[in-house]
Design an enzyme around this catalytic site. Structure first.
Site, PDB file in Angstrom:
ATOM      1  N   TYR A  21      14.136 -22.914  85.769  1.00  0.00           N
ATOM      2  CA  TYR A  21      14.026 -24.345  86.069  1.00  0.00           C
ATOM      3  C   TYR A  21      12.598 -24.841  85.869  1.00  0.00           C
ATOM      4  O   TYR A  21      11.977 -25.338  86.801  1.00  0.00           O
ATOM      5  CB  TYR A  21      14.466 -24.619  87.512  1.00  0.00           C
ATOM      6  CG  TYR A  21      15.907 -24.278  87.746  1.00  0.00           C
ATOM      7  CD1 TYR A  21      16.912 -25.139  87.311  1.00  0.00           C
ATOM      8  CD2 TYR A  21      16.277 -23.091  88.360  1.00  0.00           C
ATOM      9  CE1 TYR A  21      18.241 -24.818  87.482  1.00  0.00           C
ATOM     10  CE2 TYR A  21      17.613 -22.767  88.539  1.00  0.00           C
ATOM     11  CZ  TYR A  21      18.591 -23.641  88.102  1.00  0.00           C
ATOM     12  OH  TYR A  21      19.901 -23.326  88.270  1.00  0.00           O
ATOM     13  N   TYR A 149      26.710 -24.499  95.157  1.00  0.00           N
ATOM     14  CA  TYR A 149      26.041 -23.871  94.019  1.00  0.00           C
ATOM     15  C   TYR A 149      26.767 -22.573  93.690  1.00  0.00           C
ATOM     16  O   TYR A 149      26.960 -21.734  94.568  1.00  0.00           O
ATOM     17  CB  TYR A 149      24.560 -23.588  94.309  1.00  0.00           C
ATOM     18  CG  TYR A 149      23.907 -22.887  93.136  1.00  0.00           C
ATOM     19  CD1 TYR A 149      23.520 -23.609  92.008  1.00  0.00           C
ATOM     20  CD2 TYR A 149      23.743 -21.503  93.122  1.00  0.00           C
ATOM     21  CE1 TYR A 149      22.972 -22.970  90.907  1.00  0.00           C
ATOM     22  CE2 TYR A 149      23.199 -20.855  92.019  1.00  0.00           C
ATOM     23  CZ  TYR A 149      22.811 -21.601  90.917  1.00  0.00           C
ATOM     24  OH  TYR A 149      22.281 -20.954  89.816  1.00  0.00           O
ATOM     25  N   ASP A 250      32.716 -17.452  97.439  1.00  0.00           N
ATOM     26  CA  ASP A 250      31.504 -17.047  96.741  1.00  0.00           C
ATOM     27  C   ASP A 250      30.502 -16.573  97.804  1.00  0.00           C
ATOM     28  O   ASP A 250      29.832 -17.381  98.443  1.00  0.00           O
ATOM     29  CB  ASP A 250      30.948 -18.229  95.933  1.00  0.00           C
ATOM     30  CG  ASP A 250      29.661 -17.878  95.202  1.00  0.00           C
ATOM     31  OD1 ASP A 250      29.078 -16.807  95.474  1.00  0.00           O
ATOM     32  OD2 ASP A 250      29.220 -18.697  94.363  1.00  0.00           O
ATOM     33  N   LYS A 279      23.583 -10.859  94.237  1.00  0.00           N
ATOM     34  CA  LYS A 279      22.258 -10.935  94.867  1.00  0.00           C
ATOM     35  C   LYS A 279      21.871  -9.643  95.613  1.00  0.00           C
ATOM     36  O   LYS A 279      21.378  -8.724  94.978  1.00  0.00           O
ATOM     37  CB  LYS A 279      22.197 -12.162  95.772  1.00  0.00           C
ATOM     38  CG  LYS A 279      22.069 -13.451  94.938  1.00  0.00           C
ATOM     39  CD  LYS A 279      21.415 -14.585  95.687  1.00  0.00           C
ATOM     40  CE  LYS A 279      20.948 -15.687  94.764  1.00  0.00           C
ATOM     41  NZ  LYS A 279      21.975 -16.669  94.408  1.00  0.00           N
TER      42      LYS A 279
HETATM   43  C1  LIG Z   1      22.620 -17.177  93.185  1.00  0.00           C
HETATM   44  C2  LIG Z   1      24.033 -17.582  93.316  1.00  0.00           C
HETATM   45  C3  LIG Z   1      24.927 -17.520  92.225  1.00  0.00           C
HETATM   46  C4  LIG Z   1      24.483 -17.105  90.843  1.00  0.00           C
HETATM   47  O1  LIG Z   1      24.033 -15.802  90.782  1.00  0.00           O
HETATM   48  P1  LIG Z   1      23.082 -15.338  89.560  1.00  0.00           P
HETATM   49  O2  LIG Z   1      22.920 -13.873  89.787  1.00  0.00           O
HETATM   50  O3  LIG Z   1      21.818 -16.116  89.684  1.00  0.00           O
HETATM   51  O4  LIG Z   1      23.823 -15.640  88.302  1.00  0.00           O
HETATM   52  C5  LIG Z   1      26.235 -17.884  92.450  1.00  0.00           C
HETATM   53  N1  LIG Z   1      26.665 -18.297  93.655  1.00  0.00           N
HETATM   54  C6  LIG Z   1      25.839 -18.354  94.728  1.00  0.00           C
HETATM   55  C7  LIG Z   1      26.377 -18.794  96.041  1.00  0.00           C
HETATM   56  C8  LIG Z   1      24.500 -18.020  94.582  1.00  0.00           C
HETATM   57  O5  LIG Z   1      23.670 -18.118  95.634  1.00  0.00           O
END
Ligand SMILES: *Cc1c(COP(=O)(O)O)cnc(C)c1O
Length: 432
Positions: A21, A149, A250, A279
Site C-alpha cells: 500500500y 477485510y 475468516d 497469519k
Molecule cells: C490478513 C488477512 C487476510 C489476507 O491474508 P494474506 O496472507 O495477507 O493474503 C485475509 N483475511 C483476514 C481476516 C486477514 O486479516
C-alpha cells in the site's frame, strides 16, 4: 545516524522496491531491520524497537524462537519442498490432522495454500462448487460485512469493504456481492432481531443466488478494528442454514488465541461450514494458510462432476512451512496462552485508558491481545511513524486507527512502554 551501507540500502530500496500500500514517490520514512529477537526489532543503525504489531499479527511467539528455528532446520535437512500433486509427506499430514483436531467440530478436511488471500479464494471457490454439485449452479454470490477485510486478490477483494477496498478502482473486474452494515451489537451483548434485519432481508430476497456468507468472527481486523457480538454470529448461522447459505469464518487474523479463545468462533459456540486460517499459523515464520471444510462439502464436491476441486498451488503443503506451523501450534498449546492473553488484555485496558481523554481520540477498545485507539482524524503517516520510532517502538497505524497486537510473550514493562508511547505521541504530535 545511518552508516553509508544503510544509506545505500535505503536508496536502493526507494529505487527498486514497492512496499505494501505505498507510493514510490512518498516521503514516508522507511526503516531497515537488521535482526529480530524476542519482542525486539534491531534496526541497521543499532536502535532497538519494541514490536507492537507481531509483524502484521503473525509473530505470536516473538522472533528468533529457538524451537521454531530448529523445526525448520531439521526439515531442511530432509527436504525443502516437493510437489503436492500425487505426493504427500509427514509434515503436511500431521499439520492437517492437528488443524482438524484444534478447530470447531465438523471441520474435517483441509486444503493448504500459501497465503490468507488464497485461503479465502479457495473458500469462495469451494462454496460455489458445492452448490454446483448440489444442482444449484445459480448460487455464486456472497454476503459480507461492511468494514470487512478478506485479502487483496480479486476474489477476496470482492468481499472486502467496498470503500476501504476501493471497489470503484476495479469496478469491471470485481464480482458484485452483497454487503450489510457491520453489526452494531457490542461484544458480550445479545443481538435483537433489529440487528439481524439487514442480513435477513438480503437472504430472503437473494438466497437463490447466494453461495455463502463470509465474516471475520468477533473482530473485524484490517477493515476497521471493530469488535462485535458473538451472538450475531450465532444468529447469522441459524439464518444461513435456513436459507441454504454456507457460513465461511475468516479466522486469518483472529485464529490461534489472539482474541482470548483459540478461534473466535468459539465465543459463538458455532461450527462454520468453511474456515480460513493463516497469519499466525506458522508463528510468523513462513507464508502458509489453510482452508478447512466439512465432510458434507468435500463429499458432495467429490461425488458430482467434475468430481475434483479446481485449485492447486505450486507450493501447496510446503514442508518447511508445515513443520514450523506444527511447532508453533505445539509451542502455543504448551504455553499458558489463555492466562497470558488475559494478562495482556488487562494491561492494555489499564495502559490505554488515559488515551480516552485526549482530544484527538474517539474511542479506545480492547479485546484479548488487541488494543485499539481510534482517532477522530486519519493520522499523518510520515509524521507519526517517525515519532513512534523515536519513542523506541514499532507501531504502524492505518487511517484513524492506532492499534497494538503484540507477541504473546511480551512482558509487562514492554507492553507498558508501547501504551505510553501511544499516549506520548498523541499528546505531543498532533499537528496533522
Ligand atoms: C490478513 C488477512 C487476510 C489476507 O491474508 P494474506 O496472507 O495477507 O493474503 C485475509 N483475511 C483476514 C481476516 C486477514 O486479516
Amino acid at each position: 545516524m545511518n552508516s553509508p551501507n544503510t544509506t545505500s540500502l535505503l536508496n536502493e530500496d526507494i529505487k527498486y522496491v514497492w512496499h505494501p500500500y505505498s507510493s514510490l514517490h512518498s516521503d514516508n520514512p522507511i526503516f531497515a531491520v537488521k535482526s529480530a529477537n524476542g519482542v525486539y526489532l534491531t534496526l541497521e543503525d543499532g536502535r532497538q524497537l519494541i514490536d507492537g504489531m507481531s509483524s502484521w499479527w503473525c509473530a505470536i511467539h516473538g522472533y528468533n524462537v529457538p524451537t521454531l528455528n530448529d523445526a525448520i532446520k531439521r526439515q531442511l535437512d530432509n527436504m525443502a519442498h516437493v510437489m503436492f500433486g500425487g505426493l504427500t509427506h509427514s509434515p503436511a499430514v500431521k499439520l492437517c490432522k492437528k488443524l482438524v483436531e484444534l478447530t470447531p467440530e465438523k471441520l474435517d478436511t483441509v486444503f493448504l495454500s500459501d497465503s490468507g488471500s488464497v485461503a479465502v479464494e479457495v473458500a469462495m471457490k469451494m462454496a460455489v462448487q458445492y452448490w454446483q454439485a448440489r444442482q444449484l449452479p445459480g448460487k455464486q454470490k456472497f454476503i459480507s460485512l461492511q468494514n470487512g477485510y478478506h485479502g487483496d486478490t480479486i476474489g477476496a477483494m470482492s468481499v472486502c469493504d467496498p470503500i476501504t477496498g476501493m471497489h470503484s478502482l476495479f469496478e469491471d473486474i470485481l464480482a458484485k456481492n452483497y454487503f450489510i452494515p457491520s453489526p452494531t451489537c457490542h461484544f458480550e451483548e445479545l443481538c435483537h432481531s433489529e440487528h439481524l434485519k439487514p442480513l435477513k432481508t438480503i437472504l430472503k430476497q437473494h438466497h437463490h443466488s447466494i453461495a455463502a456468507m463470509i465474516i471475520e468472527p468477533v473482530v473485524q481486523g484490517a477493515g476497521g478494528m471493530k469488535f462485535y457480538s458473538a451472538d450475531y454470529i450465532k444468529q447469522a448461522k441459524v439464518l444461513c442454514e435456513q436459507y441454504d447459505v454456507l457460513l465461511i469464518a475468516d479466522e486469518i487474523a483472529t485464529g490461534f488465541g489472539r482474541t482470548g479463545k483459540m478461534f473466535a468462533c468459539e465465543y459463538a459456540n458455532i461450527s462454520p461450514d468453511i474456515m480460513c486460517v493463516g497469519k499466525s499459523l506458522t508463528g510468523g515464520y513462513m507464508s502458509l494458510a489453510a482452508t478447512l471444510f466439512s465432510k458434507e462439502i468435500s463429499n458432495t464436491i467429490s461425488k458430482h462432476p467434475p468430481h475434483i476441486f479446481m485449485h492447486g498451488p505450486t507450493f501447496m503443503g510446503n514442508p518447511l512451512a508445515c513443520s514450523v506451523a506444527l511447532e508453533s501450534i505445539r509451542l502455543l498449546e504448551a504455553s499458558a496462552w489463555k492466562q497470558n492473553i488475559k494478562k495482556i488484555e488487562q494491561l492494555l485496558i489499564d495502559g490505554l485508558k488515559d488515551c480516552q481523554s485526549l482530544d484527538a481520540v474517539k474511542d479506545v477498545r480492547v479485546l484479548g491481545a488487541i488494543g485499539v485507539v481510534e482517532l477522530k482524524q486519519p493520522v499523518n503517516m510520515a509524521h507519526i511513524q517517525q515519532a513512534f520510532v523515536d519513542a523506541g517502538v514499532w507501531i504502524r497505524p492505518f487511517g484513524k486507527l492506532i492499534y497494538l497486537m503484540p507477541p504473546f510473550i511480551i512482558k509487562k514493562d514492554e507492553l507498558n512502554r508501547l501504551c505510553e508511547a501511544i499516549h506520548h505521541v498523541l499528546s505531543n504530535n498532533m499537528q496533522q
